[in-house]
Structures are given as C-alpha cells and as structure tokens.
Design a protein around this motif. Sequence first.
Motif, PDB file in Angstrom:
ATOM      1  N   GLU A 171      -2.449  -4.957   6.075  1.00 15.72           N
ATOM      2  CA  GLU A 171      -2.230  -5.898   7.168  1.00 15.72           C
ATOM      3  C   GLU A 171      -3.509  -6.095   7.985  1.00 15.72           C
ATOM      4  N   VAL A 228       9.573  -1.883   1.972  1.00 18.79           N
ATOM      5  CA  VAL A 228       9.967  -3.185   2.522  1.00 18.79           C
ATOM      6  C   VAL A 228       9.291  -3.431   3.864  1.00 18.79           C
ATOM      7  N   SER A 229       9.191  -2.397   4.707  1.00 21.14           N
ATOM      8  CA  SER A 229       8.589  -2.577   6.035  1.00 21.14           C
ATOM      9  C   SER A 229       7.119  -2.954   5.933  1.00 21.14           C
ATOM     10  N   ARG A 263       5.695  -4.520   3.485  1.00 23.65           N
ATOM     11  CA  ARG A 263       5.629  -5.888   2.990  1.00 23.65           C
ATOM     12  C   ARG A 263       5.962  -6.887   4.099  1.00 23.65           C
ATOM     13  N   ASP A 264       6.880  -6.513   4.975  1.00 26.70           N
ATOM     14  CA  ASP A 264       7.199  -7.383   6.109  1.00 26.70           C
ATOM     15  C   ASP A 264       5.988  -7.547   7.020  1.00 26.70           C
ATOM     16  N   GLU A 267       3.551  -9.957   5.382  1.00 25.56           N
ATOM     17  CA  GLU A 267       3.992 -11.349   5.422  1.00 25.56           C
ATOM     18  C   GLU A 267       3.836 -11.948   6.813  1.00 25.56           C
ATOM     19  N   ARG A 268       4.056 -11.139   7.856  1.00 24.41           N
ATOM     20  CA  ARG A 268       3.841 -11.652   9.212  1.00 24.41           C
ATOM     21  C   ARG A 268       2.362 -11.913   9.460  1.00 24.41           C
TER      22      ARG A 268
END
Length: 329
Positions: free
Chosen positions: A251, A279-280, A282-283, A286-287
């Motif tokens: 990120e 999943v977290s 990847r979230d 994406e943000r």
Amino acid sequence: MNQDEPLTPCVHRMTSLGGGHGLYQTLLAARYCCEPRGVTAVVTVADDGGSSGRLRRELGQLPPGDLRMALSALAADDEEGSLWARTLQHRFGGHGALAGHAVGNLLIAGLCDVLGSPQAALDMVAKLTRSYGRVMPVCTEPLDIEADVAGLEHDPRLMRLVRGQVAVATTPGQVRRVRVVPEKPAANPEVLQALRDADLITLGPGSWFSSVIPHLLVPEVVDGLRRTHARKVLVLNLSAEPGETQGFSSERHIHMIRQHAPSLVIDHILVDASSLPSVSERDFIERAAGGLGARVTFRDISQVDEHGRPVPIHDPRKLADALREIMAY
C-alpha cells in the motif's frame, strides 16, 4: 500456464519504464506478449555506482549499466543473440583498470564517443544483437538522485539529505521523498513518441526510489503518460527491498507513487497474489489504488524454487500472461 507453450502477441507496441533487474524481467515478459521489435525500454539514468559510475565520472556520459541490461534482455532469441546477451553482461575480472567493467558498458561508451549520441549508440548495439525492440534513456543527460531520509539522527523527526543512487538505495534510514538533479529535466523526445505510440505501458517493478519513481520526476514523461491512449499498468514489487523501502507495505509503495506524481492516472495495478494473501491487505491496496484511478489485479506472477515456494523474482511467462489478461479487459 504451460511454460513451453508459445504465446500469441497481444499488443503491437509496448513501452516499459524502469531500470535494473526489475526492468530486465519485464522486458523478458514483453517478448512474449508484444509483436517482434515492438518493445521499447525506457531506462533511468541516475546510476552512480560500479562500472557505470566510473564511466559516468571519467567520460561525462550517461551511466550505461541499466541500458546494457535492457539490451541484453531484448537480444535475439537464437544462438548468436544468446552469445551477444552473455557478452554484453560479461564483466572483466582481475585487479587492473578494466576489473569490474561490463563489456556492454564499454561498448556503449565507445559507440557514444564515435557516434556522438547515446541514442545512436544504443540503436547500433540493438542492431548488432538483432533486438526485439529499442532501448532509450529517459533523459539525454545523466541525473542525480537526492532523498530526504528519516531515522539517521537521534531525533527520528529530523531529515537528512542523502545524495546519489547508491547512497539512497542502501541507506539504513527511511526514505520519505526523492528528487532528481537537475530539477525538471527534459525528457528524451524519442521517449515521448514511444509513449504516444504504445498500446501498453508498464511502470515497475524495480528499486522504487532509484529506478521507478525517477521517471515520474521528469514532467514531460508524466504529461506523456496522462495524454497517451495506451493501457497503463503499475507492476508492484514482490517484496520490500532492504535499504530504500525496508518495512514498506505494498500500500505504501502506491502512496509513494501518488505523492511524487499527484496528477498521474494508472489503469491497472498488478500485484502478486501470494505476497498479499489476506483480505484486509487486499482491501488496503484497492483503496490506495483508487487514488490513482486504478483497478487492482491479483495474479500469481512470482518464480518458484525447486520446492515450489515463491521467490522474490517476477516470472516472465506468468507476468506476460497477466498482462495479456489485463489487455483483454
């Protein structure tokens, strides 16, 4: 994907921006997904270490090392091309004046003196190697990198200026921002044409602050990326690098791109699926990608060792396959 299965080209023209080993792997992938001689490598010119640094200081030329690596990656895929690729990469041993110099570096430097132009020199080497495409320096003058680095003083809030590609790449501190000297350098005009002509443009992987972000510190390149109709893909590194991005999350790599080029818009960010399994995480990615207007694609793009475990090197065939999928969206 069957590693022996030939791939049909998915683009006519592909332009890849980067430097060093990251660009080398991308160019190997480009050979699988682009038409012959349709590849353009755009290379950073801030290296100041090793053979490149010595030639740069002694001759006042562009540092040839990353340019040489790109030419080697694009050499013809036959016995003669393989010989040229190995010869370009060969380094002299011993303890004399030539020790440590790569043959390709000396060849590029000599041709540059004879022909009077770094681009003409690179095109001549590409002719000798029957290259799959062209190699271009992002600028026609050598650049210096300087960085604001935290963590080198007793007070962690204080910044120290670190100058030079090698110093920035190996600093034990944390890089907060980089600049190039001279500020706002002019881009190689042929690079701007390559951005206009491309169907697909890749940025990265590579040393984030010394091979990837420097392209975005050339204003004409950022403007060219904004104006092009090509599909633009940011390829993230498989892991943080010791030194300049130690401790960085995927990120944060994206945030650094946005910080240095706030007007940049990217279509896709390609991330290795095995490096971000949760999943977290990847979230978060994406943000962060939303700030660049990008869609995130998670794919298996890393090489594996003999035990089937991922290693931090991009696999050219897997990377080519992922780029083909992105172009099919």
